[in-house]
Design a protein around this motif. Structure first.
Motif, PDB file in Angstrom:
ATOM      1  N   HIS A 142       0.819  -1.206   0.000  1.00  0.00           N
ATOM      2  CA  HIS A 142       0.000   0.000   0.000  1.00  0.00           C
ATOM      3  C   HIS A 142       0.867   1.277   0.000  1.00  0.00           C
ATOM      4  N   HIS A 146       1.715   4.270  -2.808  1.00  0.00           N
ATOM      5  CA  HIS A 146       1.654   5.725  -2.594  1.00  0.00           C
ATOM      6  C   HIS A 146       2.984   6.381  -2.956  1.00  0.00           C
ATOM      7  N   ASP A 165      -0.916   8.622   5.589  1.00  0.00           N
ATOM      8  CA  ASP A 165      -2.336   8.377   5.351  1.00  0.00           C
ATOM      9  C   ASP A 165      -3.003   7.799   6.586  1.00  0.00           C
ATOM     10  N   ASP A 348      -6.204   7.129  -1.957  1.00  0.00           N
ATOM     11  CA  ASP A 348      -6.018   5.757  -2.417  1.00  0.00           C
ATOM     12  C   ASP A 348      -6.224   5.561  -3.913  1.00  0.00           C
TER      13      ASP A 348
HETATM   14 FE   LIG Z   1      -3.658   5.029   1.614  1.00  0.00          FE
END
Ligand SMILES: [Fe+2]
Length: 627
Positions: A142, A146, A165, A348
């Motif tokens: 994840h 990013h 985040d 996201d």
């Molecule tokens: Fe995220």
């Protein structure tokens, strides 16, 4: 199997972000980003998190590809790590967590635990092929997604990267060093210690919607006094000098309950959360100001630490917290970096772009390409204009089908007439070229107006957006004139940096005016550009560059020629709760349901007064949930 030698096929990688919030798809062709779009724009459901079938279909259609012709598909997240986090968190907080454990489990069982097979099945169904015929499916991490979305699409060959985040798999904050095709992790802060979730907890507590109301909390901050900063740092956040932090979990509920905060949190802030849509009080304004100060402090300290460790002069940002453009503005003005670049789809959705880039650069070791072109503000995102565009034939068909009346103008007439109408305080829907990827409208799907007008703010709020907002609108400014209006000389093509309005444009207020409360403050004319000036004399700036968006630039030039003013008000083309419009039909519907005066779709020009009565469907209030 014979080896093909004659044809050099392009390498096509599809990136997907889905099943959490704001699903999206992106297509990387030989390392070049050719398409990226959020599913919400097609499904018309804001922050749609479902499998992004139409977004994927759009990306494939751009290159005339079938799913089984793709080289790889990359998902932006590793589902099993996330599942392990959920289990561990619930178990460590048991038995308190049982209720939300049970509530959350069916979703996870159905979609997330078996996400790999769900994803494969959905892809095969969409592609009309068998699962075994799908291209290889990879899973990036994840935060890696990013970080890749920030670094590989930035203008920089080398940069430090900071991702902040809510939560990915485990990490909530991560730092990286980008160098050519390398993107190496430095260090992370893990769940539940999360700046994103802290901000979301306050978003919830002040009565706004988590995952979308964070902007409102930021916009509310200038009305308040930061009187709770010490309380927050004393009780909630243990913030170290280097910017790392730990939250005291006894005040939060997001590990174990269905809300973000609990009664201990209420006690600290003198009562329960504000209920959504109820009157805002000074308490919420002071809380907003306080959490904003804390956020800025964390971001600045983390960025400083990263600078000390890496010595890099460039910084890239991604993750939902990177949409805090007030913090970004402070980082640019006060931070140690020469240059700052923020992924426009920092949330996201942008993970789709990043995941594809992980495969191309990190796995395949492919070098980075040059910037889109050499001008300032250019990078590898193509201005974020990565969604659908429409031919004159398609626009004509859509307008005819809706019974619309229009004329078609040549470019010069179009720009000058539109500029004239804006200067006469009309509100114009401006639909040009490819739709923007990410949460901001940047002149592709925008509603524009005259920033000099004292009534523009309330006209646009009440007649177009159907809200009474305490936030001003954002300005689009000719890049070459940014310093004439704002205390900033760096580009901000994605409207992600807040800058002060220049001193000489400001209008001083009387003491009586200063004593006004809430939205009354915003209604005061406090600069020569009242529609875009916040109560603290700041503005969320978009710089418009001729080489990135020539048609929006031409409109601004025509307005400047007429009025001397190189700024327009720019708000996204939608009503409250609606995703930004995608098609000409979406635009016409939004135009007809609101009190917008004119609509411009490419060279098609529509005057509201000439339109037949709107026989349309239900009103927008029935279609969209309030945001
Ligand atoms: Fe995220």
């Amino acid at each position: 199997m014979g080896e093909s030698t004659a044809t050099v096929r392009a390498n096509n990688i599809l990136g997907i972000s889905a099943y959490y919030h704001d699903s999206a798809a992106a297509l990387l062709k030989d390392g070049d980003l050719v398409a990226a779009v959020q599913q919400e724009r097609f499904s018309r459901k804001k922050h749609d998190a479902r499998f992004p079938a139409e977004a994927i279909s759009y990306c494939l259609a751009m290159e005339n590809l079938r799913i089984d012709e793709l080289d790889r598909i990359v998902f932006y997240d590793k589902p099993l790590i996330k599942f392990e986090r959920l289990l561990e968190t619930y178990l460590s907080y048991a038995p308190n967590g049982f209720r939300s454990f049970v509530a959350a489990m069916p979703v996870w069982l159905k979609e997330k635990l078996y996400l790999k097979s769900v994803l494969r099945n959905e892809l095969a169904q969409l592609g009309g092929c068998k699962v075994k015929d799908l291209p290889p499916i990879l899973f990036a991490e994840h935060h890696q997604s990013h970080a890749a979305s920030a670094f590989f699409f930035s203008p920089f060959e080398r940069a430090a990267v900071l991702c902040l985040d809510g939560v990915g798999e485990w990490a909530t904050t991560s730092t990286w060093l980008g160098d050519g095709a390398d993107l190496d992790p430095l260090w992370v802060i893990d769940f539940p210690h999360s700046l994103g979730l802290l901000y979301s907890a306050f978003t919830y507590f002040t009565g706004f919607k988590v995952n979308s109301g964070e902007y409102k909390l930021m916009g509310l901050a200038p009305y308040g006094q930061p009187k709770y900063v010490e309380l927050i740092l004393d009780k909630l956040v243990d913030l170290k000098d280097d910017g790392t932090f730990r939250l005291d979990m006894q005040y939060f509920n997001y590990c174990t309950g269905l809300t973000m905060t609990n009664s201990r949190f209420d006690e600290l802030f003198g009562g329960p959360p504000r209920s959504p849509e109820s009157e805002l009080t000074q308490r919420e304004m002071d809380i907003a100001a306080s959490i904003q100060v804390v956020t800025e402090e964390v971001v600045l300290r983390l960025a400083n630490t990263l600078h000390e460790e890496t010595g890099e002069k460039n910084l890239c940002l991604a993750g939902g917290v990177a949409l805090n453009c007030v913090a970004n503005g402070r980082l640019l003005r006060e931070g140690p970096y020469e240059n700052l670049w923020i992924q426009p789809a920092a949330g996201d959705a942008g993970g789709a772009v990043g995941a594809a880039a992980v495969a191309w650069h990190v796995y395949d070791r492919q070098p980075r390409k040059q910037n889109d072109n050499g001008g300032p503000g250019t990078d590898r995102m193509h201005g974020s204009y990565l969604g659908p565009e429409y031919t004159p034939g398609q626009i004509r068909d859509a307008l005819d089908a809706a019974g619309a009346r229009y004329t078609v103008l040549d470019d010069d007439t179009l720009f000058s007439r539109t500029a004239q109408l804006i200067a006469e305080e009309n509100v114009v829907g401006w639909f040009q070229g490819r739709m923007e990827f990410g949460p901001r409208a940047l002149g592709g799907r925008s509603i524009v107006g005259d920033p000099r007008s004292s009534k523009m703010q309330s006209v646009m709020n009440l007649k177009i957006k159907y809200r009474e907002s305490f936030r001003p609108f954002a300005p689009s400014v000719l890049w070459e004139r940014i310093s004439d209006y704002f205390v900033q000389d760096a580009p901000s093509p994605y409207m992600l940096i807040v800058a002060p309005v220049r001193e000489e444009l400001r209008i001083a207020l009387t003491n009586e005016q200063k004593a006004l409360f809430g939205i009354e403050k915003l209604k005061l004319k406090r600069s020569e550009l009242p529609a875009i000036t916040h109560v603290d004399y700041s503005a969320r700036v978009q710089t418009v560059h001729e080489e990135i968006n020539p048609r929006y630039h031409a409109l601004l030039k025509a307005f400047e020629q007429l009025t001397g003013c190189g700024v327009l008000v720019n708000t996204s083309f939608n009503v409250r709760g609606e995703p930004i419009v995608c098609t000409p039909a979406d635009a016409y519907r939004c135009f007809m349901r609101t009190e917008m005066d004119y609509l411009v779709i490419e060279n098609f020009f529509l005057d509201k007064k000439e339109q037949p009565d709107w026989q349309g469907d239900t009103s927008w209030q029935d279609d969209y949930e309030l945001d």
